[in-house]
Design an enzyme around this catalytic site. Structure first.
Site, PDB file in Angstrom:
ATOM      1  N   ALA A  71     101.500 -77.939 -80.636  1.00  0.00           N
ATOM      2  CA  ALA A  71     100.881 -78.670 -78.910  1.00  0.00           C
ATOM      3  C   ALA A  71     102.199 -78.071 -78.105  1.00  0.00           C
ATOM      4  O   ALA A  71     103.181 -77.742 -78.800  1.00  0.00           O
ATOM      5  CB  ALA A  71     101.305 -79.914 -79.122  1.00  0.00           C
ATOM      6  N   GLU A 104      90.713 -78.490 -88.418  1.00  0.00           N
ATOM      7  CA  GLU A 104      89.374 -78.247 -87.922  1.00  0.00           C
ATOM      8  C   GLU A 104      90.455 -78.243 -86.100  1.00  0.00           C
ATOM      9  O   GLU A 104      91.166 -79.027 -85.886  1.00  0.00           O
ATOM     10  CB  GLU A 104      88.913 -80.001 -88.303  1.00  0.00           C
ATOM     11  CG  GLU A 104      88.744 -79.636 -88.780  1.00  0.00           C
ATOM     12  CD  GLU A 104      88.488 -80.842 -90.640  1.00  0.00           C
ATOM     13  OE1 GLU A 104      89.563 -81.664 -90.018  1.00  0.00           O
ATOM     14  OE2 GLU A 104      88.589 -80.413 -91.744  1.00  0.00           O
ATOM     15  N   ASN A 109      87.710 -78.474 -77.299  1.00  0.00           N
ATOM     16  CA  ASN A 109      89.123 -77.752 -77.202  1.00  0.00           C
ATOM     17  C   ASN A 109      88.879 -76.280 -77.202  1.00  0.00           C
ATOM     18  O   ASN A 109      89.533 -75.851 -77.547  1.00  0.00           O
ATOM     19  CB  ASN A 109      89.909 -78.437 -77.872  1.00  0.00           C
ATOM     20  CG  ASN A 109      91.311 -78.196 -77.416  1.00  0.00           C
ATOM     21  OD1 ASN A 109      91.891 -77.606 -76.826  1.00  0.00           O
ATOM     22  ND2 ASN A 109      92.018 -79.115 -78.140  1.00  0.00           N
ATOM     23  N   TYR A 116      93.006 -70.232 -82.304  1.00  0.00           N
ATOM     24  CA  TYR A 116      92.807 -69.796 -83.425  1.00  0.00           C
ATOM     25  C   TYR A 116      91.924 -68.317 -83.259  1.00  0.00           C
ATOM     26  O   TYR A 116      92.033 -67.862 -84.160  1.00  0.00           O
ATOM     27  CB  TYR A 116      92.427 -70.719 -84.075  1.00  0.00           C
ATOM     28  CG  TYR A 116      92.723 -72.279 -83.478  1.00  0.00           C
ATOM     29  CD1 TYR A 116      93.998 -72.016 -83.803  1.00  0.00           C
ATOM     30  CD2 TYR A 116      92.354 -73.294 -83.315  1.00  0.00           C
ATOM     31  CE1 TYR A 116      95.055 -73.465 -83.585  1.00  0.00           C
ATOM     32  CE2 TYR A 116      93.145 -74.714 -82.833  1.00  0.00           C
ATOM     33  CZ  TYR A 116      94.176 -74.678 -83.990  1.00  0.00           C
ATOM     34  OH  TYR A 116      95.086 -75.638 -83.405  1.00  0.00           O
TER      35      TYR A 116
HETATM   36  N1  COA Z   1      92.107 -70.974 -71.609  1.00  0.00           N
HETATM   37  C1  COA Z   1      91.309 -70.418 -72.379  1.00  0.00           C
HETATM   38  N2  COA Z   1      92.330 -69.311 -73.088  1.00  0.00           N
HETATM   39  C2  COA Z   1      93.447 -70.296 -73.398  1.00  0.00           C
HETATM   40  C3  COA Z   1      94.199 -71.049 -73.279  1.00  0.00           C
HETATM   41  C4  COA Z   1      93.383 -71.688 -72.056  1.00  0.00           C
HETATM   42  N3  COA Z   1      93.900 -72.975 -71.208  1.00  0.00           N
HETATM   43  N4  COA Z   1      95.329 -71.223 -73.980  1.00  0.00           N
HETATM   44  C5  COA Z   1      95.321 -70.422 -74.764  1.00  0.00           C
HETATM   45  N5  COA Z   1      94.698 -69.939 -74.772  1.00  0.00           N
HETATM   46  C6  COA Z   1      94.333 -68.903 -75.499  1.00  0.00           C
HETATM   47  C7  COA Z   1      94.444 -67.164 -75.167  1.00  0.00           C
HETATM   48  O1  COA Z   1      93.509 -66.470 -75.788  1.00  0.00           O
HETATM   49  C8  COA Z   1      96.283 -67.203 -75.095  1.00  0.00           C
HETATM   50  O2  COA Z   1      95.542 -65.726 -75.367  1.00  0.00           O
HETATM   51  P1  COA Z   1      96.416 -65.287 -73.067  1.00  0.00           P
HETATM   52  O3  COA Z   1      97.702 -65.625 -73.266  1.00  0.00           O
HETATM   53  O4  COA Z   1      97.375 -63.490 -73.415  1.00  0.00           O
HETATM   54  O5  COA Z   1      94.883 -64.855 -72.492  1.00  0.00           O
HETATM   55  C9  COA Z   1      95.759 -66.940 -77.032  1.00  0.00           C
HETATM   56  O6  COA Z   1      95.164 -68.584 -76.855  1.00  0.00           O
HETATM   57  C10 COA Z   1      97.840 -67.628 -77.177  1.00  0.00           C
HETATM   58  O7  COA Z   1      97.747 -68.619 -76.430  1.00  0.00           O
HETATM   59  P2  COA Z   1      99.577 -69.402 -76.177  1.00  0.00           P
HETATM   60  O8  COA Z   1     100.028 -69.085 -75.137  1.00  0.00           O
HETATM   61  O9  COA Z   1      99.933 -68.695 -77.460  1.00  0.00           O
HETATM   62  O10 COA Z   1      99.066 -70.880 -76.077  1.00  0.00           O
HETATM   63  P3  COA Z   1      99.920 -72.459 -75.578  1.00  0.00           P
HETATM   64  O11 COA Z   1     101.071 -72.026 -75.873  1.00  0.00           O
HETATM   65  O12 COA Z   1      99.514 -72.348 -74.583  1.00  0.00           O
HETATM   66  O13 COA Z   1      99.043 -73.430 -76.756  1.00  0.00           O
HETATM   67  C11 COA Z   1      97.930 -75.271 -77.043  1.00  0.00           C
HETATM   68  C12 COA Z   1      98.072 -73.451 -76.552  1.00  0.00           C
HETATM   69  C13 COA Z   1      96.199 -75.140 -77.015  1.00  0.00           C
HETATM   70  C14 COA Z   1      98.262 -75.459 -78.509  1.00  0.00           C
HETATM   71  C15 COA Z   1      97.962 -75.832 -75.783  1.00  0.00           C
HETATM   72  O14 COA Z   1      97.411 -75.956 -74.596  1.00  0.00           O
HETATM   73  C16 COA Z   1      98.522 -77.035 -75.739  1.00  0.00           C
HETATM   74  O15 COA Z   1      99.437 -78.080 -76.607  1.00  0.00           O
HETATM   75  N6  COA Z   1      97.173 -78.008 -75.611  1.00  0.00           N
HETATM   76  C17 COA Z   1      97.274 -79.639 -75.948  1.00  0.00           C
HETATM   77  C18 COA Z   1      97.381 -79.753 -77.832  1.00  0.00           C
HETATM   78  C19 COA Z   1      96.407 -79.400 -78.270  1.00  0.00           C
HETATM   79  O16 COA Z   1      95.095 -79.557 -77.750  1.00  0.00           O
HETATM   80  N7  COA Z   1      96.546 -78.826 -79.305  1.00  0.00           N
HETATM   81  C20 COA Z   1      95.396 -77.965 -80.124  1.00  0.00           C
HETATM   82  C21 COA Z   1      94.294 -79.068 -81.250  1.00  0.00           C
HETATM   83  S1  COA Z   1      95.559 -79.364 -82.851  1.00  0.00           S
END
Ligand code: COA
Length: 147
Positions: A71, A104, A109, A116
């Site tokens: 997160a 998983e 999402n 991943y």
């Molecule tokens: N839409 C599409 N691709 C996305 C994305 C979005 N909203 N967010 C991340 N990505 C993909 C992209 O490929 C991105 O690379 P890019 O920015 O160069 O295109 C890559 O993931 C890495 O992104 P990153 O900046 O490292 O991720 P983040 O710090 O924004 O965190 C989550 C990603 C999923 C952890 C964040 O959106 C989050 O906290 N979501 C809510 C909690 C959750 O769903 N957790 C996962 C399940 S437990």
């Protein structure tokens, strides 16, 4: 500068705050403290100026690291923080001589699935109606550690 480091008790309250901000059923202080005290828990945080921006939680079972949660606070997403956390976790898993990482994820999402895939995980399976509230299928994804 953002630092990626193992979670310590000092930061547990901030991780709870992040859980509450991101999930409908957040882990409690007790859940996270139990994991932190477990020899099998593997938790990393991203910290900037004393503030937790993101975290990844996992545990080691046999020789595999199971990711429970990743997160990042909404205000600082798409800055590579989750990627940095996954890379820190891979390094920690390697130190423990794990064979790989697994998780998983909800099939709906898409940001998490994209994260991943970008960090090298591959789709390995599917569990129909695995999640409730809201109901969703699970995609199983694995990352193999090569030594
Ligand atoms: N839409 C599409 N691709 C996305 C994305 C979005 N909203 N967010 C991340 N990505 C993909 C992209 O490929 C991105 O690379 P890019 O920015 O160069 O295109 C890559 O993931 C890495 O992104 P990153 O900046 O490292 O991720 P983040 O710090 O924004 O965190 C989550 C990603 C999923 C952890 C964040 O959106 C989050 O906290 N979501 C809510 C909690 C959750 O769903 N957790 C996962 C399940 S437990």
């Amino acid at each position: 500068m953002i630092e990626y480091k193992p979670l310590t008790p000092w930061y547990v309250n901030q991780v709870c705050e992040l859980e509450r901000a991101c999930f409908a059923h957040p882990w409690t202080l007790r859940d996270i403290t139990d994991q932190l005290n477990s020899p099998f828990g593997l938790y990393y945080i991203a910290v900037e100026d004393g503030r937790v921006l993101g975290y990844v939680g996992s545990f080691m079972g046999a020789d595999v690291v199971y990711i429970n949660n990743v997160a990042v606070f909404a205000a600082v997403r798409r800055r590579g923080i989750a990627t940095g956390l996954i890379e820190a976790l891979k390094a920690g898993a390697r130190e423990r001589e794990a064979t790989g990482l697994t998780l998983e994820v909800r099939s709906r999402n898409l940001p998490a699935i994209a994260l991943y895939e970008k960090t090298g995980f591959q789709r390995a399976g599917f569990r129909k109606n695995y999640y409730t509230d809201p109901s969703d299928d699970a995609i199983i994804m694995n990352y193999e550690l090569v030594y």
